[in-house]
Design a protein around this motif. Structure first.
Motif, mmCIF file in Angstrom:
data_model
loop_
_atom_site.group_PDB
_atom_site.id
_atom_site.type_symbol
_atom_site.label_atom_id
_atom_site.label_comp_id
_atom_site.label_asym_id
_atom_site.label_seq_id
_atom_site.Cartn_x
_atom_site.Cartn_y
_atom_site.Cartn_z
ATOM 1 N N UNK A 192 50.480 22.258 39.485
ATOM 2 C CA UNK A 192 49.280 23.043 38.903
ATOM 3 C C UNK A 192 49.065 24.345 39.589
ATOM 4 N N UNK A 193 48.225 25.029 38.979
ATOM 5 C CA UNK A 193 47.847 26.316 39.718
ATOM 6 C C UNK A 193 47.125 25.841 40.899
ATOM 7 N N UNK A 194 46.338 25.009 40.970
ATOM 8 C CA UNK A 194 45.240 24.303 41.955
ATOM 9 C C UNK A 194 46.395 24.204 43.136
ATOM 10 N N UNK A 195 47.447 23.512 42.877
ATOM 11 C CA UNK A 195 48.652 23.358 43.897
ATOM 12 C C UNK A 195 48.941 24.504 44.594
ATOM 13 N N UNK A 196 49.275 25.361 43.626
ATOM 14 C CA UNK A 196 49.794 26.607 44.371
ATOM 15 C C UNK A 196 48.880 27.468 45.114
ATOM 16 N N UNK A 197 47.617 27.412 44.782
ATOM 17 C CA UNK A 197 46.527 27.978 45.641
ATOM 18 C C UNK A 197 46.431 27.341 47.073
ATOM 19 N N UNK A 198 46.547 26.107 46.977
ATOM 20 C CA UNK A 198 46.739 25.428 48.208
ATOM 21 C C UNK A 198 47.966 25.717 49.008
ATOM 22 N N UNK A 199 49.277 25.610 48.496
ATOM 23 C CA UNK A 199 50.228 25.956 48.855
ATOM 24 C C UNK A 199 50.300 27.389 49.760
ATOM 25 N N UNK A 200 49.775 28.312 49.216
ATOM 26 C CA UNK A 200 49.664 29.640 50.043
ATOM 27 C C UNK A 200 48.540 29.849 50.940
ATOM 28 N N UNK A 201 47.738 28.743 51.086
ATOM 29 C CA UNK A 201 46.736 28.739 52.228
ATOM 30 C C UNK A 201 45.585 29.592 51.851
ATOM 31 N N UNK A 202 45.387 29.591 50.444
ATOM 32 C CA UNK A 202 44.019 30.354 50.216
ATOM 33 C C UNK A 202 42.640 29.665 50.568
ATOM 34 N N UNK A 207 43.068 33.793 40.501
ATOM 35 C CA UNK A 207 44.488 33.453 40.173
ATOM 36 C C UNK A 207 44.600 34.007 38.733
ATOM 37 N N UNK A 208 45.873 34.877 38.816
ATOM 38 C CA UNK A 208 46.583 35.517 37.629
ATOM 39 C C UNK A 208 47.936 34.555 37.413
ATOM 40 N N UNK A 209 48.107 34.099 36.061
ATOM 41 C CA UNK A 209 49.361 33.565 35.788
ATOM 42 C C UNK A 209 49.992 34.209 34.613
ATOM 43 N N UNK A 210 51.286 34.730 34.795
ATOM 44 C CA UNK A 210 51.741 35.505 33.720
ATOM 45 C C UNK A 210 50.911 36.897 33.259
ATOM 46 N N UNK A 211 50.231 37.401 34.201
ATOM 47 C CA UNK A 211 49.372 38.608 33.943
ATOM 48 C C UNK A 211 47.848 38.483 33.247
ATOM 49 N N UNK A 212 47.382 37.093 33.377
ATOM 50 C CA UNK A 212 46.218 36.828 32.634
ATOM 51 C C UNK A 212 45.481 35.831 33.577
ATOM 52 N N UNK A 213 44.081 36.187 33.792
ATOM 53 C CA UNK A 213 43.201 35.438 34.841
ATOM 54 C C UNK A 213 43.374 33.984 34.393
ATOM 55 N N UNK A 214 43.429 33.061 35.258
ATOM 56 C CA UNK A 214 43.173 31.630 35.165
ATOM 57 C C UNK A 214 41.796 31.185 35.888
ATOM 58 N N UNK A 215 40.786 30.969 34.809
ATOM 59 C CA UNK A 215 39.368 30.628 35.668
ATOM 60 C C UNK A 215 39.571 29.272 36.432
ATOM 61 N N UNK A 216 38.635 29.562 37.541
ATOM 62 C CA UNK A 216 38.876 28.525 38.621
ATOM 63 C C UNK A 216 38.596 26.966 37.960
ATOM 64 N N UNK A 217 37.839 26.890 36.980
ATOM 65 C CA UNK A 217 37.647 25.735 36.418
ATOM 66 C C UNK A 217 38.967 25.262 35.541
ATOM 67 N N UNK A 218 39.920 25.928 35.276
ATOM 68 C CA UNK A 218 41.202 25.523 34.618
ATOM 69 C C UNK A 218 42.245 25.559 35.661
#
Lengths: 66, 251
Positions: A17-27, A34-45
Motif C-alpha cells: 500500500x501507499x501507507x507502507x511505502x510512506x513508512x518505508x521511506x521513513x517519512x 504522496x503522489x502516485x503516477x502524477x496524482x495526489x493520493x489523499x491521506x485517508x486513502x
C-alpha cells in the motif's frame, strides 16, 4: 514487483500500500503528501491504495526554501 | 496606527513575508524570523530522504508563523499544479506561492506557464500568490484571473540587485487592486523601504536576511525598513525640485 519510490527503483511485495511505502521511506507523521503516477493520493486513502507494478511514487514533505 | 495587510480576507500586522531558505541552521533561522516580526513564511516541498526532515514546520508552528508553501523548482504549469496540490495535502493550507521559472541561470518566471498554472489553481480553490516578472500587463492579467496578490520581482532571485525598474513596480502598484508584494532581489534595507515607498503592500525576501553576515540583525533591519517605507508612502513625500528651496525664513 518493482516501483519507483522518490526516484529510486525498489522491489516491493505484491499488494504493497501507499501507507507502507510512506513508512518505508521513513517519512515523519505530519506534513507529508504522496503522489502516485502524477496524482495526489489523499491521506485517508493511503491504506487502501495499492502501488501497481511499475508505479511511480513520490513522498514529499516541507523543507527550508523560498 | 492600525494598518493591517489583508490578503484574501486574512489580516497580518507584519508587512514582511520571509522565506526560510539559505539559513545556516534552524537556530539562526529562528532568531532571524523573530527579529523580522514576520507572520507568514515560505517553505518548499521536496522528497522525503533518508536523512529525515528539516524541522522547519515544527519551528514555524512553535513561533506561531503561518506556513506559505511554494512551488520552487517547477518549470511547467503541470509540475506547479501538482506541487501545490501536494502542499495542500501535506500542510493543510490552500495558500500557495506560485513559482514557475524558465531556467536555472536567471530563475525568471515563465509567463506563459505561470498564467496557465495560476488559472488552474484559482479554479481548484487555491489562494494564489504568484511570483511574477515586473511586467505591468502580466501582473494585471494575474489579478484578473483571480490571484490574491501579485508578486513582481525587483531583480532575479538571490541576486540582491534591488529594484531594477522602479517605474514598472509603480505602474503595477498604481493599477492593481489586489496587494502587490515585492518578491525577489532585495539586497538590503533601503531596497525594502523603496518597495514600500513605490506603493507595494508588502515585501517578500529570504536571502537578504538568511545569508547576511548577521541574519538576526538584518531581520530587524528589514522589519524597520518595511515599516518606515510604509509610513513614508502613507505620509506622502514632497515633490522633487530642480532648484533649492530654503527651509529657513529669509533675512
Amino acid at each position: 514487483m518493482k516501483a519507483q519510490v522518490n526516484g529510486t527503483s525498489r522491489d516491493l511485495a505484491e499488494g504493497t500500500s501507499v501507507a507502507a511505502v510512506v513508512t518505508l521511506v521513513g517519512a515523519p507523521d505530519k506534513g507529508v503528501a504522496v503522489a502516485l503516477d502524477g496524482a495526489v493520493v489523499p491521506r485517508a486513502l493511503w491504506d487502501r491504495t495499492i502501488v501497481p507494478d511499475g508505479g511511480v511514487v513520490e513522498v514529499l514533505t516541507a523543507v527550508q526554501g523560498g | 496606527m492600525d494598518d493591517p495587510l489583508i490578503i484574501a480576507g486574512r489580516e497580518f500586522r507584519s508587512r514582511l513575508i520571509t522565506g526560510t531558505g539559505g539559513a545556516a541552521n534552524l537556530s539562526v533561522l529562528e532568531r532571524a524570523l523573530v527579529a523580522s516580526g514576520t507572520e507568514l513564511t515560505t517553505v518548499a516541498m521536496r522528497r522525503v530522504d533518508a536523512a529525515g526532515q528539516t524541522g522547519v514546520l515544527e519551528l514555524l508552528r512553535r513561533l506561531g508563523i503561518e506556513v506559505l508553501p511554494n512551488t520552487a523548482g517547477c518549470r511547467t504549469s503541470a509540475e506547479a499544479v501538482l506541487t501545490a496540490q501536494l502542499a495542500r495535502e501535506a500542510l493543510e493550507t490552500n495558500w500557495v506561492k506560485l513559482e514557475v521559472v524558465h531556467d536555472e541561470e536567471t530563475l525568471l518566471p515563465d509567463p506563459v506557464e505561470l498564467l496557465d498554472a495560476a488559472e488552474r489553481l484559482v479554479h481548484d480553490g487555491f489562494v494564489v500568490l504568484p511570483y511574477t516578472s515586473d511586467d505591468p500587463v502580466l501582473a494585471l492579467k494575474l489579478q484578473d484571473i483571480g490571484c490574491a496578490t501579485v508578486m513582481p520581482l525587483g531583480s532575479p532571485i538571490g541576486t540582491g540587485l534591488g529594484i531594477r525598474n522602479p517605474h514598472n513596480i509603480e505602474l503595477i502598484t498604481s493599477r492593481a487592486s489586489v496587494p502587490v508584494v515585492l518578491d525577489a532581489g532585495i539586497g538590503t534595507a533601503s531596497d525594502a523601504a523603496l518597495a514600500m515607498e513605490l506603493g507595494c503592500s508588502a515585501v517578500l525576501l529570504a536571502t537578504a536576511v538568511t545569508r547576511a553576515q548577521d541574519p538576526e540583525r538584518m531581520g530587524a533591519a528589514m522589519r524597520c525598513a518595511v515599516e518606515g517605507g510604509r509610513l513614508a508612502r502613507l505620509a506622502g513625500r514632497i515633490p522633487q525640485r530642480f532648484w533649492a528651496q530654503a527651509s529657513s525664513p529669509g533675512l
